[in-house]
Motif scaffolding. Sequence first.
Motif, PDB file in Angstrom:
ATOM      1  N   THR A  61     108.800  23.192 -79.920  1.00  0.00           N
ATOM      2  CA  THR A  61     108.872  24.644 -79.699  1.00  0.00           C
ATOM      3  C   THR A  61     109.441  25.348 -80.922  1.00  0.00           C
ATOM      4  OG1 THR A  61     109.211  24.274 -77.330  1.00  0.00           O
ATOM      5  CG2 THR A  61     109.822  26.435 -78.203  1.00  0.00           C
ATOM      6  N   TYR A  62     110.499  24.782 -81.508  1.00  0.00           N
ATOM      7  CA  TYR A  62     111.068  25.373 -82.726  1.00  0.00           C
ATOM      8  C   TYR A  62     110.030  25.401 -83.847  1.00  0.00           C
ATOM      9  CZ  TYR A  62     115.609  24.577 -80.438  1.00  0.00           C
ATOM     10  OH  TYR A  62     116.669  24.574 -79.571  1.00  0.00           O
ATOM     11  N   ILE A  63     109.295  24.316 -83.999  1.00  0.00           N
ATOM     12  CA  ILE A  63     108.272  24.255 -85.051  1.00  0.00           C
ATOM     13  C   ILE A  63     107.200  25.310 -84.815  1.00  0.00           C
ATOM     14  CG2 ILE A  63     106.426  22.820 -86.004  1.00  0.00           C
ATOM     15  CD1 ILE A  63     109.146  21.966 -86.978  1.00  0.00           C
ATOM     16  N   TYR A  64     106.817  25.480 -83.560  1.00  0.00           N
ATOM     17  CA  TYR A  64     105.794  26.487 -83.227  1.00  0.00           C
ATOM     18  C   TYR A  64     106.275  27.884 -83.604  1.00  0.00           C
ATOM     19  CZ  TYR A  64     102.993  29.624 -80.315  1.00  0.00           C
ATOM     20  OH  TYR A  64     102.202  30.650 -79.869  1.00  0.00           O
ATOM     21  N   LYS A  65     107.537  28.210 -83.299  1.00  0.00           N
ATOM     22  CA  LYS A  65     108.063  29.535 -83.629  1.00  0.00           C
ATOM     23  C   LYS A  65     108.167  29.732 -85.137  1.00  0.00           C
ATOM     24  CE  LYS A  65     110.701  30.088 -79.322  1.00  0.00           C
ATOM     25  NZ  LYS A  65     112.054  30.213 -78.712  1.00  0.00           N
ATOM     26  N   LEU A  66     108.615  28.698 -85.839  1.00  0.00           N
ATOM     27  CA  LEU A  66     108.712  28.802 -87.301  1.00  0.00           C
ATOM     28  C   LEU A  66     107.332  28.971 -87.924  1.00  0.00           C
ATOM     29  CD1 LEU A  66     111.383  26.033 -87.997  1.00  0.00           C
ATOM     30  CD2 LEU A  66     111.674  28.493 -88.318  1.00  0.00           C
ATOM     31  N   ARG A  67     106.365  28.251 -87.396  1.00  0.00           N
ATOM     32  CA  ARG A  67     105.011  28.354 -87.944  1.00  0.00           C
ATOM     33  C   ARG A  67     104.467  29.767 -87.760  1.00  0.00           C
ATOM     34  NH1 ARG A  67     102.612  23.782 -85.787  1.00  0.00           N
ATOM     35  NH2 ARG A  67     102.915  22.576 -87.691  1.00  0.00           N
ATOM     36  N   LYS A  68     104.778  30.383 -86.622  1.00  0.00           N
ATOM     37  CA  LYS A  68     104.320  31.755 -86.397  1.00  0.00           C
ATOM     38  C   LYS A  68     104.945  32.709 -87.409  1.00  0.00           C
ATOM     39  CE  LYS A  68     103.921  33.604 -82.416  1.00  0.00           C
ATOM     40  NZ  LYS A  68     104.207  34.115 -81.057  1.00  0.00           N
ATOM     41  N   ILE A  69     106.239  32.558 -87.681  1.00  0.00           N
ATOM     42  CA  ILE A  69     106.914  33.425 -88.659  1.00  0.00           C
ATOM     43  C   ILE A  69     106.300  33.245 -90.039  1.00  0.00           C
ATOM     44  CG2 ILE A  69     109.096  33.861 -89.845  1.00  0.00           C
ATOM     45  CD1 ILE A  69     110.538  33.078 -87.269  1.00  0.00           C
ATOM     46  N   VAL A 119     101.636  26.916 -94.013  1.00  0.00           N
ATOM     47  CA  VAL A 119     102.419  26.111 -94.955  1.00  0.00           C
ATOM     48  C   VAL A 119     103.242  25.044 -94.253  1.00  0.00           C
ATOM     49  CG1 VAL A 119     102.553  27.920 -96.702  1.00  0.00           C
ATOM     50  CG2 VAL A 119     104.326  27.783 -94.941  1.00  0.00           C
ATOM     51  N   LEU A 120     103.373  25.137 -92.929  1.00  0.00           N
ATOM     52  CA  LEU A 120     104.125  24.142 -92.167  1.00  0.00           C
ATOM     53  C   LEU A 120     103.126  23.246 -91.441  1.00  0.00           C
ATOM     54  CD1 LEU A 120     106.697  22.902 -91.140  1.00  0.00           C
ATOM     55  CD2 LEU A 120     106.904  24.742 -89.453  1.00  0.00           C
ATOM     56  N   HIS A 121     103.013  22.013 -91.932  1.00  0.00           N
ATOM     57  CA  HIS A 121     101.975  21.110 -91.437  1.00  0.00           C
ATOM     58  C   HIS A 121     102.582  19.966 -90.629  1.00  0.00           C
ATOM     59  CE1 HIS A 121      99.258  23.175 -94.181  1.00  0.00           C
ATOM     60  NE2 HIS A 121     100.099  22.927 -95.177  1.00  0.00           N
ATOM     61  N   THR A 122     101.827  19.524 -89.630  1.00  0.00           N
ATOM     62  CA  THR A 122     102.205  18.351 -88.856  1.00  0.00           C
ATOM     63  C   THR A 122     101.629  17.110 -89.517  1.00  0.00           C
ATOM     64  OG1 THR A 122     102.208  19.635 -86.803  1.00  0.00           O
ATOM     65  CG2 THR A 122     102.107  17.236 -86.601  1.00  0.00           C
ATOM     66  N   ARG A 123     102.469  16.110 -89.678  1.00  0.00           N
ATOM     67  CA  ARG A 123     102.047  14.838 -90.263  1.00  0.00           C
ATOM     68  C   ARG A 123     102.450  13.706 -89.320  1.00  0.00           C
ATOM     69  NH1 ARG A 123      99.375  17.692 -92.782  1.00  0.00           N
ATOM     70  NH2 ARG A 123      99.310  18.060 -95.043  1.00  0.00           N
ATOM     71  N   PRO A 124     101.837  12.537 -89.456  1.00  0.00           N
ATOM     72  CA  PRO A 124     102.238  11.417 -88.584  1.00  0.00           C
ATOM     73  C   PRO A 124     103.736  11.156 -88.681  1.00  0.00           C
ATOM     74  CG  PRO A 124     100.239  10.865 -89.787  1.00  0.00           C
ATOM     75  CD  PRO A 124     100.723  12.171 -90.353  1.00  0.00           C
ATOM     76  N   GLY A 125     104.408  11.315 -87.558  1.00  0.00           N
ATOM     77  CA  GLY A 125     105.831  11.041 -87.507  1.00  0.00           C
ATOM     78  C   GLY A 125     106.735  12.165 -87.937  1.00  0.00           C
ATOM     79  N   GLY A 126     106.182  13.324 -88.334  1.00  0.00           N
ATOM     80  CA  GLY A 126     107.068  14.383 -88.780  1.00  0.00           C
ATOM     81  C   GLY A 126     106.332  15.631 -89.232  1.00  0.00           C
ATOM     82  N   TYR A 127     106.995  16.425 -90.071  1.00  0.00           N
ATOM     83  CA  TYR A 127     106.464  17.713 -90.528  1.00  0.00           C
ATOM     84  C   TYR A 127     106.752  17.873 -92.016  1.00  0.00           C
ATOM     85  CZ  TYR A 127     106.695  18.536 -85.495  1.00  0.00           C
ATOM     86  OH  TYR A 127     106.553  18.421 -84.141  1.00  0.00           O
ATOM     87  N   VAL A 128     105.924  18.684 -92.680  1.00  0.00           N
ATOM     88  CA  VAL A 128     106.112  18.950 -94.094  1.00  0.00           C
ATOM     89  C   VAL A 128     105.942  20.446 -94.342  1.00  0.00           C
ATOM     90  CG1 VAL A 128     103.686  18.446 -94.616  1.00  0.00           C
ATOM     91  CG2 VAL A 128     105.384  18.391 -96.441  1.00  0.00           C
TER      92      VAL A 128
END
Length: 707
Positions: free
Chosen positions: A64-72, A81-90
Amino acid sequence: MDFQVLGPLGMLEKDKNVAPTAPKPRQVIALLIMRRNAVVQTSELIDELWEGGPPTSALTTLQTYIYKLRKILVRYGGKEVLHTRPGGYVLDIPNSSVDLHRAEKAAGEGKATLRNGDPVRARESLAEALSIWRAPALVDVDRGALLSSYATRLEEFRSRTLEMRIEADLQLGHHRELVSELKSLILTHPLHEHLHASLMIALHRSGRRHEALEVFRVLRQNMVEDLGLEPGEELRQLHQALLADAPVGPPFDARQSIRTGSRDGAATSTAGPRAARGTAVDVEERTPATHAPERDHLLTSVPAQRDAAGASAQGAHGPVRATGPVPSPPRSHAEERAGAGQSTTPAPAELPADVGDFTGRAPVIEDIMLQFLPPEDGTVRHAATRVVVIAGMPGVGKSALAVHLAHRVRHLFPDGQLHVELHGSSDEPRDIREVLHGLLRSLGIPDTLIPTQLEERSKLFRSTTAARRVLLVLDDTATLADVRPLLPGGPECAVIITSRRRLHGLAGAQSVDLDVLDSTEGIDLLASLIGRERLDEEPQAADKLGKLGGWLPLALRCIGGRVATMPGLPLTRVADQLARSSDILSELRLGDLDVRSGYDAAYDRLTRSEQAVFRLLSMLPADEFTATTVADLLGWEIPSVERILDRFVNSYLLKIVHYGNDELHYALPPLTWTYARGRLDSTLRQDPRLRADAPDEHACQGPSHPR
């Protein structure tokens, strides 16, 4: 969008700060900024957010935090610029958009120009770097272990940049202007030898020698009362020079002692690397030999700090906390004992090359790295040599992890990094007496001063390392008897040990039981060898390959290496071929990589009775059995069986899966079961008479205690 971490957290779009206001999303984006352009593991984010233990909904909440940050970021940045990668985020952003990068760049330029003898330009660049700070780093962000270590490291970088700017000012003759600033700094850093040395020189050049001597007296009193330590050798030499009213020069050459100049006026010095702990950029100094005229007579130095290299986002797997500067001992006590005029031996750097595609182990690495973190208050030193023992089954990646960890922390051990392959699992283990001879030579002890007896060599090794910061890696250790003579004597030293057996009884050591990779880490390792796209096209086949290799790193490297040479071959076909193989261990071999050889070495160290029991365990269910089950198979008493099973557990040939119904439940790892079954089949083929009743023949080799 600009990102700010040197002060309050900022995400600026047209001078508007759009950073989230809730504490935990701020932690998430702060960690992503610090590790920009590199994958931040989900486990790292969860540990950062919930240090006391994550709730059951931790993963969902983090998403949920990642989703909100991605929207901002999309709303104000205009692109993903905020991408999901196997096992984490970049967080994929240009370095130039982060204030830390700009400060590092300016500080790096200042360091270079200072080293090249241009203090005017150096001061401008260093002052520019310092001006980027608006407050302590991440001052308004709640911080867990990771962010706390980054914030500490950034403040140490700020402190080192300030030291370089002070050095430039001293070279420019601004000593009178510096006095008040330095007096203020030592009030907040009462044990900082470098700042005290700078103030002593500034006061001396301002004609206030009596005040400079008083500065030393107060520092010495504080150090003795608070730490039980005397000031470092370099600072004591500076004090002696002031007592003699001798001219002194800049105290910033990285490992320089006060020496009288040669007749032609060229100063002599003893140079060598020094390292402080965990700062953001490498700022080791080398000041040109041409400065003020008084340098022709005497030179002096206090220990300069070298900031830890690799503070880029990619290198931030495991943070290293920084401490205040602690002076290191003289580089070579051996040369001092051997006599003046002997050439200085460089600090040994014997670590093998790091594994370029090292994958996974993040939780294990973070846990081990805590052993190497300097004290929080920056003053209390380690009371004893730090020891980490990494043990596990053959092929699980013990050596690779040890070398990777050693490279991660080598900047904390500027007096040398030593590596010894003990061959404890082979038929010809290293002689410990000869090992000590090699270690002493690496540390600069001449052959003529090295005694012949093991005990005497061990004592000399402890004495040589007592006042140094040395890292020692002992690979493939067989017993504690091999380890104890090789332990350094200094509290600032550390040892990383690998073994195929559990080494019980080493007081104060951190023991790490290294297991096989989990499925995510295993797929990541295969992806680094085969290519992510190829795995994504056949995910089921990729998972099957991992299972066939038992998720053992060495087995996965053999599989991945072979598949990589056949780019057009479908993974499904490779997996089917391996699954149909009558001897899969023979398939798990590639060049020098051989899974079977590791099991052979472990098997050969067993007694005949233990070998027989090990073979017969392959007749039981591989996933779970008890000592009672084995006793029924062999016709032995349970205590005798338990002793042998315990030996197998300590040799990592057997796993304890759980305790239930008043018994331990064991399991054979998949490849271990395969090896045991192969050994049993080979024994039966050699003697056909055993095929009808294999257990009886082997049981008779063990204790004859019928039940």
